[in-house]
Write an enzyme that holds these catalytic residues in place. Sequence first.
Site, short mmCIF file in Angstrom:
data_model
loop_
_atom_site.label_atom_id
_atom_site.label_comp_id
_atom_site.label_asym_id
_atom_site.label_seq_id
_atom_site.Cartn_x
_atom_site.Cartn_y
_atom_site.Cartn_z
N ASN A 7 50.46 53.02 41.51
CA ASN A 7 49.50 52.46 42.46
C ASN A 7 50.06 51.13 42.96
OD1 ASN A 7 47.33 51.49 43.88
ND2 ASN A 7 46.02 51.12 42.09
N LYS A 9 49.04 49.36 45.32
CA LYS A 9 47.96 48.50 45.84
C LYS A 9 48.36 47.92 47.21
CE LYS A 9 46.50 47.67 41.15
NZ LYS A 9 45.82 46.82 40.20
N HIS A 94 38.52 52.93 42.43
CA HIS A 94 39.26 51.93 41.66
C HIS A 94 38.38 50.69 41.47
CE1 HIS A 94 42.22 48.95 40.57
NE2 HIS A 94 43.00 49.95 40.19
N GLU A 96 38.91 47.67 41.67
CA GLU A 96 39.05 46.61 42.70
C GLU A 96 38.20 46.93 43.92
OE1 GLU A 96 43.30 46.73 42.73
OE2 GLU A 96 43.34 45.77 40.77
N GLU A 166 40.17 53.24 33.03
CA GLU A 166 40.78 51.92 33.24
C GLU A 166 39.76 50.83 32.89
OE1 GLU A 166 44.17 52.00 36.19
OE2 GLU A 166 42.37 51.95 37.41
N GLY A 172 45.49 44.39 35.37
CA GLY A 172 46.16 43.21 35.92
C GLY A 172 46.10 41.97 35.05
N SER A 212 47.29 47.40 32.61
CA SER A 212 48.41 46.65 32.02
C SER A 212 49.41 47.54 31.28
CB SER A 212 47.89 45.54 31.10
OG SER A 212 47.17 44.58 31.85
#
Length: 258
Positions: A7, A9, A94, A96, A166, A172, A212
Amino acid sequence: MKTIIANWKMNVGVRESVALARGTLLTLRGRKHIPELVICPPFVALSEVRKIVARSAAALGAQNVFWAESGSYTGEVSARMLEELGVTHVIIGHSERRQFLSETDEMVNKKTYHALASGLTPIVCVGEGRAERRAGTAQEVVGEQLKRALSGVRLRASDHLLIAYEPVWAIGTGEPASVSEMLPMHAFIRSLVQELLGPHGASQTRVLYGGSVNGENAYAFLREEEVDGVLVGSASVKINQFKDIVHAACEVLEAQTL
Ligand code: PGA
């Protein structure tokens, strides 16, 4: 089989995506048993990256999709448009997007439904926040997200579904979940999928871990039978890191054939 999702991003433009796609494919070179590799560049780079992955073992994924086929939805992209670009997978929900764009479970549900109906493989992301993990409600939260995401969804014989567990606190942050933290969640997700989609649906569903994942820790996740693969963010745009992740998957697959 093990699946690795890259991904990227919003980290790379078109030119960088092309270079990164070439480097990513090189990580497969010379390996006998390779994982399923899905490269998810930003929308704007899909058509250029497609040219590179077209003759390779890798698949092309998008990072988002809208739930209608066409119409007045400024800025959105439909599954049919993605398919035109050779996309076969799409990341949905996701954290985010949930955090910065207020994407809800209902939206995730509509997108999942639409992606499947159009023949795309959804990669549905679920995961609890740090406070929820501390409060001991992680399973409850993930269970609720999953139930809503899959509400009314039925898998046809040709459909596939990927679920990425996740934990939001692991994304991250350089602080992955430990194997002992994520394995029970994978088992829980699997049993819930069995309940929601039935035995056939469950056999067409794979559960990945994300948060991560890097070159050092990937093997510890991938060697677990419960873990069908990993979704990689930051380390997927660092080719040396990503190479180690791909090679960890190759080693696991090669060991299985001995
Ligand atoms: P990360 O991101 O690997 O940088 O933690 C994972 C993700 O966002 O899917």
